[in-house]
Design a protein around this motif. Structure first.
Motif, short mmCIF file in Angstrom:
data_model
loop_
_atom_site.label_atom_id
_atom_site.label_comp_id
_atom_site.label_asym_id
_atom_site.label_seq_id
_atom_site.Cartn_x
_atom_site.Cartn_y
_atom_site.Cartn_z
N GLY A 1 38.52 -1.21 -1.34
CA GLY A 1 39.18 -1.63 -2.11
C GLY A 1 39.33 -3.14 -1.09
O GLY A 1 38.73 -4.26 -1.43
N LEU A 2 39.50 -3.55 0.32
CA LEU A 2 39.57 -4.37 0.24
C LEU A 2 38.07 -5.20 1.11
O LEU A 2 37.26 -6.12 1.66
N GLY A 3 37.04 -4.20 1.42
CA GLY A 3 35.53 -4.09 1.79
C GLY A 3 35.53 -4.56 0.34
O GLY A 3 34.01 -5.91 0.47
N GLY A 4 35.26 -3.83 -1.03
CA GLY A 4 34.74 -4.83 -1.84
C GLY A 4 35.14 -6.29 -2.31
O GLY A 4 34.72 -7.44 -2.98
N ALA A 5 36.28 -6.39 -2.16
CA ALA A 5 37.26 -7.93 -2.58
C ALA A 5 36.70 -9.09 -1.48
O ALA A 5 36.14 -9.78 -1.52
N VAL A 6 36.34 -8.57 0.00
CA VAL A 6 35.59 -9.76 0.38
C VAL A 6 34.14 -9.90 0.07
O VAL A 6 33.51 -10.85 -0.07
N LEU A 7 33.54 -8.76 0.20
CA LEU A 7 31.79 -9.00 -0.65
C LEU A 7 31.87 -9.58 -1.32
O LEU A 7 30.60 -10.34 -1.38
N GLY A 8 32.83 -9.16 -2.74
CA GLY A 8 32.41 -9.30 -3.92
C GLY A 8 32.29 -11.46 -3.16
O GLY A 8 31.69 -12.23 -4.01
N GLY A 9 33.43 -11.90 -3.03
CA GLY A 9 34.13 -13.11 -2.86
C GLY A 9 33.19 -14.08 -2.49
O GLY A 9 32.87 -14.91 -2.24
N LEU A 10 32.59 -12.97 -1.25
CA LEU A 10 31.47 -13.78 -0.49
C LEU A 10 30.25 -13.84 -0.91
O LEU A 10 29.53 -14.73 -1.59
N GLY A 11 30.01 -12.88 -1.66
CA GLY A 11 28.59 -12.84 -3.20
C GLY A 11 28.91 -14.18 -4.27
O GLY A 11 27.74 -14.67 -4.07
N LEU A 12 29.46 -14.43 -4.46
CA LEU A 12 30.30 -15.10 -5.78
C LEU A 12 30.11 -16.63 -5.32
O LEU A 12 29.36 -17.45 -5.82
N LEU A 13 30.68 -16.63 -3.28
CA LEU A 13 30.48 -18.31 -3.15
C LEU A 13 28.76 -18.76 -3.14
O LEU A 13 28.80 -19.94 -3.16
N ILE A 14 28.40 -17.53 -2.24
CA ILE A 14 26.83 -17.87 -1.78
C ILE A 14 25.90 -18.43 -3.70
O ILE A 14 25.20 -19.27 -3.41
N SER A 15 26.68 -17.09 -4.49
CA SER A 15 26.05 -17.36 -6.40
C SER A 15 26.11 -18.63 -6.69
O SER A 15 24.96 -19.49 -6.63
N ILE A 16 27.22 -18.73 -6.13
CA ILE A 16 27.77 -20.54 -7.11
C ILE A 16 26.45 -21.76 -6.86
O ILE A 16 26.51 -22.92 -6.58
N ALA A 17 26.71 -21.69 -5.36
CA ALA A 17 26.03 -22.47 -4.18
C ALA A 17 24.55 -22.17 -4.04
O ALA A 17 23.91 -23.88 -4.22
N MET A 18 23.81 -21.25 -5.03
CA MET A 18 22.21 -21.34 -5.35
C MET A 18 22.42 -21.49 -6.13
O MET A 18 21.03 -22.63 -6.70
N TYR A 19 23.12 -21.37 -7.61
CA TYR A 19 23.01 -21.56 -8.70
C TYR A 19 22.75 -23.17 -8.66
O TYR A 19 22.09 -23.50 -9.43
N PHE A 20 23.76 -24.15 -7.84
CA PHE A 20 23.65 -25.51 -8.58
C PHE A 20 22.95 -26.03 -7.21
O PHE A 20 23.08 -27.16 -6.70
#
Length: 211
Positions: free
Chosen positions: A181-200
């Motif tokens: 669960g911790l691994g999924g939360a960390v990877l998900g949070g990191l992927g979300l930040l990168i996706s937001i940065a790439m989108y904008f």
């Protein structure tokens, strides 16, 4: 002295019995009647005592049945709780693994994101087939495709973050389940930040025309 005087003198009765003989006979009859009454009373007492014994024997049996029923209910409740805990543990473990997998997909991309990017590229080709500036062609052919990929990856990352946090907040779970669960939360949070940065276009911006 005549016969009558002789009979009276001897103390005999009209039936030929003496007074002493008649009195014990009456006493014997009264004694037999008392014995019969006493025997009847004793029989009634034995029957009443027998009924009390039956009632006393039936009461522990009813108590035993009630205790057995209560024990069965307790065992059923414990079995249901154990099955529920086992099912909850399996669901949490599966959710932790899913969260970690979704986190990886949110970082590296997926087939869905690639299809969305190719679709946007095709739409850009259609839109710019009749002409347009170089900046418009770059945005339509490449910028929209990058944004589509970032959007799809961000959705996977967001789901991974939510599922991972849900697994972490549930108490009483094994360490390896919490680790997933911790691994999924960390990877998900990191992927979300990168996706937001790439989108904008915060990390990589579109190339300008003539550069």
């Amino acid at each position: 002295m005549n016969t009558k005087d002789t009979e009276k003198t001897d103390g005999t009765t009209a039936t030929g019995q003496t007074v002493e003989e008649a009195v014990p006979a009456a006493s014997a009859e009264e004694s037999n009647g008392s014995n019969r009454e006493t025997g009847a009373d004793a029989q009634d007492g034995r029957e009443a005592h027998s009924d009390d014994d039956v009632s006393a024997a039936a009461t522990p049996t009813a108590e035993t049945d009630a205790a057995d029923a209560a024990d069965d209910e307790i065992e059923d409740a414990e079995a249901g709780a154990a099955n529920s805990a086992r099912s909850s543990g399996l669901l949490s473990a599966a959710a932790g693994i899913v969260a970690a997998g979704l986190g990886v997909v949110g970082l590296t991309g997926s087939w869905t994101g690639r299809v969305a990017a190719e679709r946007q590229t095709l739409l850009g080709q259609i839109e710019t087939s009749e002409g347009g500036s170089t900046a418009e062609r770059i945005s339509a052919l490449y910028g929209d495709a990058w944004h589509a990929t970032a959007l799809v990856n961000g959705m996977f990352a967001l789901v991974a973050l939510i599922v991972g946090l849900t697994v972490l907040t549930r108490p009483g779970k094994p360490g390896w389940v919490r680790a997933f669960g911790l691994g999924g939360a960390v990877l998900g949070g990191l992927g979300l930040l990168i996706s937001i940065a790439m989108y904008f276009d915060l990390i990589l911006s579109l190339p300008a025309a003539g550069s």
